[in-house]
Design a protein around this motif. Structure first.
Motif, PDB file in Angstrom:
ATOM      1  N   GLN A  57       0.828  -1.205   0.000  1.00 40.15           N
ATOM      2  CA  GLN A  57       0.000   0.000   0.000  1.00 40.15           C
ATOM      3  C   GLN A  57       0.863   1.256   0.000  1.00 40.15           C
ATOM      4  N   ILE A  58       1.938   1.260   0.763  1.00 39.56           N
ATOM      5  CA  ILE A  58       2.835   2.418   0.794  1.00 39.56           C
ATOM      6  C   ILE A  58       3.453   2.636  -0.583  1.00 39.56           C
ATOM      7  N   ILE A  59       3.886   1.547  -1.212  1.00 41.28           N
ATOM      8  CA  ILE A  59       4.497   1.656  -2.541  1.00 41.28           C
ATOM      9  C   ILE A  59       3.484   2.202  -3.549  1.00 41.28           C
ATOM     10  N   GLN A  60       2.266   1.694  -3.515  1.00 40.56           N
ATOM     11  CA  GLN A  60       1.236   2.176  -4.447  1.00 40.56           C
ATOM     12  C   GLN A  60       0.915   3.647  -4.211  1.00 40.56           C
ATOM     13  N   ALA A  61       0.878   4.065  -2.965  1.00 42.99           N
ATOM     14  CA  ALA A  61       0.497   5.437  -2.645  1.00 42.99           C
ATOM     15  C   ALA A  61       1.601   6.449  -2.944  1.00 42.99           C
ATOM     16  N   HIS A  62       2.883   6.050  -2.807  1.00 48.34           N
ATOM     17  CA  HIS A  62       3.970   7.017  -2.909  1.00 48.34           C
ATOM     18  C   HIS A  62       4.872   6.822  -4.124  1.00 48.34           C
ATOM     19  N   ALA A  63       4.522   5.922  -5.025  1.00 45.26           N
ATOM     20  CA  ALA A  63       5.378   5.652  -6.180  1.00 45.26           C
ATOM     21  C   ALA A  63       5.529   6.900  -7.046  1.00 45.26           C
ATOM     22  N   VAL A  64       6.767   7.184  -7.417  1.00 43.82           N
ATOM     23  CA  VAL A  64       7.071   8.321  -8.280  1.00 43.82           C
ATOM     24  C   VAL A  64       6.980   7.831  -9.719  1.00 43.82           C
ATOM     25  N   PRO A  65       6.168   8.512 -10.554  1.00 42.80           N
ATOM     26  CA  PRO A  65       6.087   8.065 -11.952  1.00 42.80           C
ATOM     27  C   PRO A  65       7.449   8.245 -12.633  1.00 42.80           C
ATOM     28  N   HIS A  66       7.853   7.243 -13.379  1.00 43.53           N
ATOM     29  CA  HIS A  66       9.147   7.330 -14.054  1.00 43.53           C
ATOM     30  C   HIS A  66       8.956   7.068 -15.545  1.00 43.53           C
ATOM     31  N   ALA A  67       9.547   7.928 -16.298  1.00 44.33           N
ATOM     32  CA  ALA A  67       9.535   7.792 -17.751  1.00 44.33           C
ATOM     33  C   ALA A  67      10.736   8.567 -18.264  1.00 44.33           C
ATOM     34  N   GLY A  68      11.211   8.188 -19.383  1.00 38.39           N
ATOM     35  CA  GLY A  68      12.356   8.876 -19.961  1.00 38.39           C
ATOM     36  C   GLY A  68      12.991   8.027 -21.029  1.00 38.39           C
ATOM     37  N   GLU A  69      14.088   8.540 -21.535  1.00 40.84           N
ATOM     38  CA  GLU A  69      14.762   7.826 -22.612  1.00 40.84           C
ATOM     39  C   GLU A  69      16.091   7.239 -22.138  1.00 40.84           C
ATOM     40  N   SER A  70      16.538   7.603 -20.971  1.00 40.54           N
ATOM     41  CA  SER A  70      17.805   7.112 -20.443  1.00 40.54           C
ATOM     42  C   SER A  70      17.566   5.829 -19.657  1.00 40.54           C
ATOM     43  N   GLU A  71      18.405   4.837 -19.902  1.00 49.86           N
ATOM     44  CA  GLU A  71      18.268   3.570 -19.195  1.00 49.86           C
ATOM     45  C   GLU A  71      19.064   3.611 -17.891  1.00 49.86           C
ATOM     46  N   TYR A  72      18.457   3.160 -16.829  1.00 47.78           N
ATOM     47  CA  TYR A  72      19.138   3.041 -15.547  1.00 47.78           C
ATOM     48  C   TYR A  72      19.161   1.562 -15.222  1.00 47.78           C
ATOM     49  N   ARG A  73      20.347   0.960 -15.183  1.00 43.67           N
ATOM     50  CA  ARG A  73      20.481  -0.466 -14.918  1.00 43.67           C
ATOM     51  C   ARG A  73      20.898  -0.684 -13.462  1.00 43.67           C
ATOM     52  N   PHE A  74      20.359  -1.737 -12.879  1.00 44.46           N
ATOM     53  CA  PHE A  74      20.652  -2.066 -11.485  1.00 44.46           C
ATOM     54  C   PHE A  74      20.518  -3.566 -11.285  1.00 44.46           C
ATOM     55  N   ASN A  75      21.161  -4.065 -10.232  1.00 48.04           N
ATOM     56  CA  ASN A  75      21.085  -5.489  -9.886  1.00 48.04           C
ATOM     57  C   ASN A  75      19.854  -5.745  -9.033  1.00 48.04           C
ATOM     58  N   ASP A  76      19.122  -6.770  -9.410  1.00 54.00           N
ATOM     59  CA  ASP A  76      17.997  -7.236  -8.607  1.00 54.00           C
ATOM     60  C   ASP A  76      18.240  -8.717  -8.352  1.00 54.00           C
TER      61      ASP A  76
END
Length: 185
Positions: free
Chosen positions: A81-100
């Motif tokens: 619920q916290i994630i759904q309520a506070h999620a920042v919309p993200h869009a763009g053309e630059s790729e951000y890569r990270f380890n999951d």
């Protein structure tokens, strides 16, 4: 008293036993009959009490396990619920890569979101099948409830951000070269 049985009568007539011995034997038999019945019922009661205590202990353990599972489920739901309520919309053309975990994931973001991520103002969390960006304050609330949901947090205090090569000499040599947080690779 009880009526003497036929064997006792025969022993008395034959002179092999005395009347006092026969009556003493009858008293002992009567005591044995009376004494064994309470002992047997007392043993049964003790066994029943032990079984009841074991069952109560099992029930307490099962209830504690159920409560722990319900609490964990509740905390995960609060984190969602916290994630759904506070999620920042993200869009763009630059790729951000990270380890999951063992996989490398990619988010499309713009330059302002990249700066906020590298500064630690934003945190990447897993959300369902994908990932979401959260402000630091909301991410701390999620960390309290479900720490496994936090994927990338560059602003976490106390954690070493310099990877180790396993060799102390190499680590000391490479420590002089700073790697920027916003490195695009």
């Amino acid at each position: 008293m009880a009526k003497p049985n036929a064997l006792q009568e025969q022993l008395l007539k034959a002179g092999l036993a005395r009347k006092a011995q026969a009556s003493a034997a009858a008293r002992e038999q009567a005591k044995a009959r009376q004494g064994k019945a309470p002992d047997a019922s007392a043993e049964i009661q003790r066994e029943a009490e032990r079984v009841r205590a074991e069952k109560a202990e099992r029930d307490r353990a099962i209830a504690a396990e159920r409560n722990a599972q319900a609490r964990a489920t509740e905390l995960k739901a609060q984190a969602r619920q916290i994630i759904q309520a506070h999620a920042v919309p993200h869009a763009g053309e630059s790729e951000y890569r990270f380890n999951d975990g063992a996989a490398i994931r990619t988010l499309l973001i713009d330059a302002t979101l990249r700066k906020a991520l590298s500064a630690g103002a934003l945190v990447i969390v897993s959300h369902g099948e994908g990932h979401a960006l959260l402000p630091r304050a909301a991410a701390e609330k999620v960390r309290e409830r479900a720490p496994e949901a936090i994927v990338v947090d560059h602003g976490q205090v106390g954690e070493s951000t310099v990877p180790s090569t396993g060799n102390a000499e190499d680590d000391a040599y490479y420590a002089q070269f700073q790697i920027p947080d916003d490195l695009v690779w």
